[in-house]
Enzyme design. Structure first.
Site, short mmCIF file in Angstrom:
data_model
loop_
_atom_site.label_atom_id
_atom_site.label_comp_id
_atom_site.label_asym_id
_atom_site.label_seq_id
_atom_site.Cartn_x
_atom_site.Cartn_y
_atom_site.Cartn_z
N ASN A 87 0.84 -1.20 0.00
CA ASN A 87 0.00 0.00 0.00
C ASN A 87 0.88 1.25 0.00
OD1 ASN A 87 -2.38 -1.55 0.23
ND2 ASN A 87 -2.12 -1.70 2.44
N GLY A 93 -4.04 3.24 1.34
CA GLY A 93 -4.34 2.70 2.67
C GLY A 93 -3.11 2.46 3.52
N HIS A 100 6.38 -2.12 3.33
CA HIS A 100 6.15 -3.50 3.74
C HIS A 100 5.29 -4.19 2.70
CE1 HIS A 100 3.30 -0.70 5.62
NE2 HIS A 100 2.38 -1.61 5.38
P1 AMP Z 1 -0.53 -0.66 5.94
O1 AMP Z 1 -1.93 -0.24 6.31
O2 AMP Z 1 -0.39 -1.23 4.57
O3 AMP Z 1 0.47 0.46 6.20
O4 AMP Z 1 -0.17 -1.87 6.91
C1 AMP Z 1 0.31 -1.70 8.21
C2 AMP Z 1 0.09 -3.00 8.90
O5 AMP Z 1 0.87 -3.01 10.07
C3 AMP Z 1 -1.36 -3.25 9.33
O6 AMP Z 1 -1.86 -4.43 8.70
C4 AMP Z 1 -1.26 -3.38 10.84
O7 AMP Z 1 -2.14 -4.36 11.36
C5 AMP Z 1 0.19 -3.77 11.02
N1 AMP Z 1 0.75 -3.44 12.32
C6 AMP Z 1 0.64 -2.27 13.01
N2 AMP Z 1 1.30 -2.34 14.17
C7 AMP Z 1 1.86 -3.58 14.21
C8 AMP Z 1 2.65 -4.27 15.16
N3 AMP Z 1 3.03 -3.71 16.31
N4 AMP Z 1 3.03 -5.56 14.89
C9 AMP Z 1 2.66 -6.15 13.75
N5 AMP Z 1 1.91 -5.54 12.80
C10 AMP Z 1 1.51 -4.28 13.04
#
Ligand code: AMP
Ligand code: ZN
Length: 114
Positions: A87, A93, A100
């Site tokens: 994303n 989003g 990532h």
């Molecule tokens: P995005 O919305 O593509 O930026 O994805 C960010 C992702 O990070 C989301 O799916 C969250 O659930 C995940 N996320 C946020 N904090 C953590 C955390 N502490 N450990 C693992 N995943 C996380």
């Protein structure tokens, strides 16, 4: 980046639920899984968004994709299939500003995505 959540996972300040690591890449389970297998593959280097990827990152991004495929294979989900997503910024989003690759597997995905 001292203030970046995913850099803190790379440094060990926050301990992720790690599933894979090599010299350049770290992968861990998403805290809010959207599928039976939901893993985030990140570069150890801080890169804020896909817009910041340049020619020096070509091998690194390839390594992220390869890591995702091998994690899916190790989970026995390569044959049934999986989805990978990156994303970018508000309309994409993106909520964490360290790039990532989402790896989602273990259920049938919908198309188009929401
Ligand atoms: P995005 O919305 O593509 O930026 O994805 C960010 C992702 O990070 C989301 O799916 C969250 O659930 C995940 N996320 C946020 N904090 C953590 C955390 N502490 N450990 C693992 N995943 C996380
Ligand atoms: Zn970072």
């Amino acid at each position: 980046m001292t203030d970046c959540l995913f850099c803190k996972m790379v440094s060990g300040e926050i301990e992720p639920d790690k599933v894979y690591e090599d010299d350049q890449v770290l992968a861990f389970r998403d805290i809010n899984p959207q599928a039976p297998l939901h893993v985030l593959v990140i570069p150890k280097e801080h890169i804020a968004t896909l817009n910041d990827v340049d020619d020096t990152h070509r091998l690194l991004v390839g390594q992220m994709v390869q890591a995702a495929a091998s994690i899916a294979a190790r989970a026995g989900m390569d044959g049934s299939g999986y989805r990978t997503i990156m994303n970018c910024n508000a309309d994409g989003g993106q909520t964490v500003f360290h790039i990532h690759l989402h790896l989602l597997a273990g259920r049938r995905m919908h198309w188009p995505p929401g």
